[in-house]
Design an enzyme around this catalytic site. Sequence first.
Site, PDB file in Angstrom:
ATOM      1  N   LYS A 280      -1.390  16.458  -6.564  1.00  0.00           N
ATOM      2  CA  LYS A 280      -2.680  15.775  -6.617  1.00  0.00           C
ATOM      3  C   LYS A 280      -3.659  16.633  -7.408  1.00  0.00           C
ATOM      4  O   LYS A 280      -3.743  17.848  -7.224  1.00  0.00           O
ATOM      5  CB  LYS A 280      -3.225  15.556  -5.204  1.00  0.00           C
ATOM      6  CG  LYS A 280      -2.757  14.280  -4.544  1.00  0.00           C
ATOM      7  CD  LYS A 280      -3.538  14.004  -3.265  1.00  0.00           C
ATOM      8  CE  LYS A 280      -3.156  12.661  -2.685  1.00  0.00           C
ATOM      9  NZ  LYS A 280      -3.940  12.344  -1.467  1.00  0.00           N
ATOM     10  N   GLU A 366      -2.153   2.311  12.111  1.00  0.00           N
ATOM     11  CA  GLU A 366      -3.259   1.800  12.918  1.00  0.00           C
ATOM     12  C   GLU A 366      -2.790   1.183  14.236  1.00  0.00           C
ATOM     13  O   GLU A 366      -3.445   1.341  15.264  1.00  0.00           O
ATOM     14  CB  GLU A 366      -4.040   0.753  12.112  1.00  0.00           C
ATOM     15  CG  GLU A 366      -4.741   1.304  10.883  1.00  0.00           C
ATOM     16  CD  GLU A 366      -3.870   1.334   9.643  1.00  0.00           C
ATOM     17  OE1 GLU A 366      -4.377   1.742   8.579  1.00  0.00           O
ATOM     18  OE2 GLU A 366      -2.666   0.977   9.734  1.00  0.00           O
ATOM     19  N   ARG A 394      -5.572  -4.361  11.041  1.00  0.00           N
ATOM     20  CA  ARG A 394      -4.127  -4.165  11.076  1.00  0.00           C
ATOM     21  C   ARG A 394      -3.620  -3.915  12.501  1.00  0.00           C
ATOM     22  O   ARG A 394      -2.421  -3.927  12.741  1.00  0.00           O
ATOM     23  CB  ARG A 394      -3.740  -2.983  10.176  1.00  0.00           C
ATOM     24  CG  ARG A 394      -4.331  -3.065   8.783  1.00  0.00           C
ATOM     25  CD  ARG A 394      -3.814  -1.971   7.894  1.00  0.00           C
ATOM     26  NE  ARG A 394      -2.586  -2.387   7.218  1.00  0.00           N
ATOM     27  CZ  ARG A 394      -1.878  -1.597   6.423  1.00  0.00           C
ATOM     28  NH1 ARG A 394      -2.236  -0.350   6.229  1.00  0.00           N
ATOM     29  NH2 ARG A 394      -0.783  -2.043   5.830  1.00  0.00           N
TER      30      ARG A 394
END
Length: 627
Positions: A280, A366, A394
């Site tokens: 990243k 979630e 979700r």
Amino acid sequence: MSYPLLDRIHNPEQLRTLDEAELAPLAAELRAFLIESVGRTGGHLAAGLGTVELSIALHYVFNTPDDRLVWDTGHQSYPHKILTGRREAMRSLRKKGGLAGFPKRDESPYDTFGVGHAGTAVSAALGMALAASARGDARKTVAVLGDGALTAGMAFEALNHAGDLDADLLVILNDNDMSISPNVGGMSNYLARVLSGKVYSTMRERSKKILGVMPPVWELARRTEEHMKGMVIPGGTLFEELGFNYIGPIDGHDLPTLLKTLRNLRALKGPQFLHVVTQKGKGYTPAENDPCGYHGVAAFDPESGEPLAKGGGTPSYTHIFGDWLCEMAARDERLVAITPAMREGSGLTKFSERYPARYFDVGIAEQHAVTLAAGLACEGLKPVVAIYSTFLQRAYDQLIHDVALQNLPVLFAVDRAGIVGPDGPTHAGSFDLSFMRCIPNMVIMAPTDENECRDMLTTGFLHHGPAAVRYPRGGGPGVALQTSFTALPLGKAKLCRPGKQTALLVFGALLEPALAAAHEINATVVNMRFIKPLDEAMVRQLAAQHELLITLEDNAVQGGAGSAVNECLAAQGLAAPIINLGLPDEFLDQGTRAELLAACGLDAAGILRAVRGHFETQRQVVPIKVK
């Protein structure tokens, strides 16, 4: 800065005309342009910097858009956007009427699936691969996972199904949170090329047929193969057991290896899994040193990495929540905090450092987060689930079945409620009042300022059942903060301004425009505070004393707080004129919060238009005389 190679690329067909030797210089230009572009507009940066070479290699090897390329989440897709004809549009990124910050089907044929929530790519790509098979199409389908998507249960459900179906699908894991371990070097890259090649693949299939008639020999060969691969390919066995041919890990910034491996995999049939390790923030030192901080950025100076607009001003609601959480944890050792991979975004960094044993980051899961909270509550702890409104969607079944049905004391701190601005419709918290209000046992609150947010969090934490406090992205009006812990009377509204003729019933973050409009027309303003339980006595009083009621909410009108007022009036047999102002029945594109509120008629001018329009219509109505 000049971009001689990038200037020649307006679509992947032009990319595929370049010599392979030109791809590495192109990657350098693409990375530089990405830094310059996002520096002007803000947006997601670190993940995209890590996928520059991968994006080039995928569009170079595969015949996109005929071959389907599905990005998971979309944070990593900016290089893909630039290579697919949207380089000039990057200046409008995340602005009203501009380029979306995530892949979007109606924006480009190269965006094969609209995303924003993690874990969806494999399911969508599998559907596309099965459709191609049913039609007899020879096109390829590729799903690119990243940003921790493998912590999402949905991704594993899809992987399990794909392997069982023997689908013609390539799944690429862009592993950008792990350092490149010693075995990811020349030998591992060599093995990846060999294991993905036709010779190995053909030998492997022929061995199955020959040795299949001798089960003990085949089992020995299979175990030997897995053992050898496991020595140099950690984790590969898991995906092999799911039915995939696992290749990797390979260096995702090594273009020659990427190209060779992708070409080999493109020629193979059945489910393939390529593990690519990237960094990243690759190529930009500030982002390499702080990939989390440069995940999503405001406009910044590319030279220094410093933001162009300095911070300061009023603290955000997220910050208010984070401070309250630490203070309440110091008072009550039963408090535990849970987040589905949103520690920084939900304001839990300080808590995680002070109370590591009471902090649970469950990854992008979630559903698990909510049921975990339910289990903790069953044992006498006091869970606080910090979650974005869009991500709570979700876990709706768990909210109903595991928490509310059992009336468990779980507090939901629902961040990014209502209009979120530049992130657009995938992240808008437009529906939480509607989908929570119909659930029995729920207490739902929406603050109008920072202190009220603290009071509501305290109220929900002390409540003996499920409670939610929903607050918007960004800062409040800037009231002086108190350090006390005050619980509000359950279901009681607050009169903010007495007036005549019109009453404005405010639910949440729209008090300021309501007061501004009320000043112009001498209207009554009430901060309703609670969506559930509703202050029905206040509603009846306002209906009796005013000619018009207007409800205001940063939520979909259908089923929202205004609907609760309508239901209350109907149940009481009251026929008071009422207008429900909220978010319209459509998905709102990106823009600033102020722009979107104005477009929805939720600023002071919009409120005044609604009031004056109502009374103007009333004056034009001519009574019908009955003979």
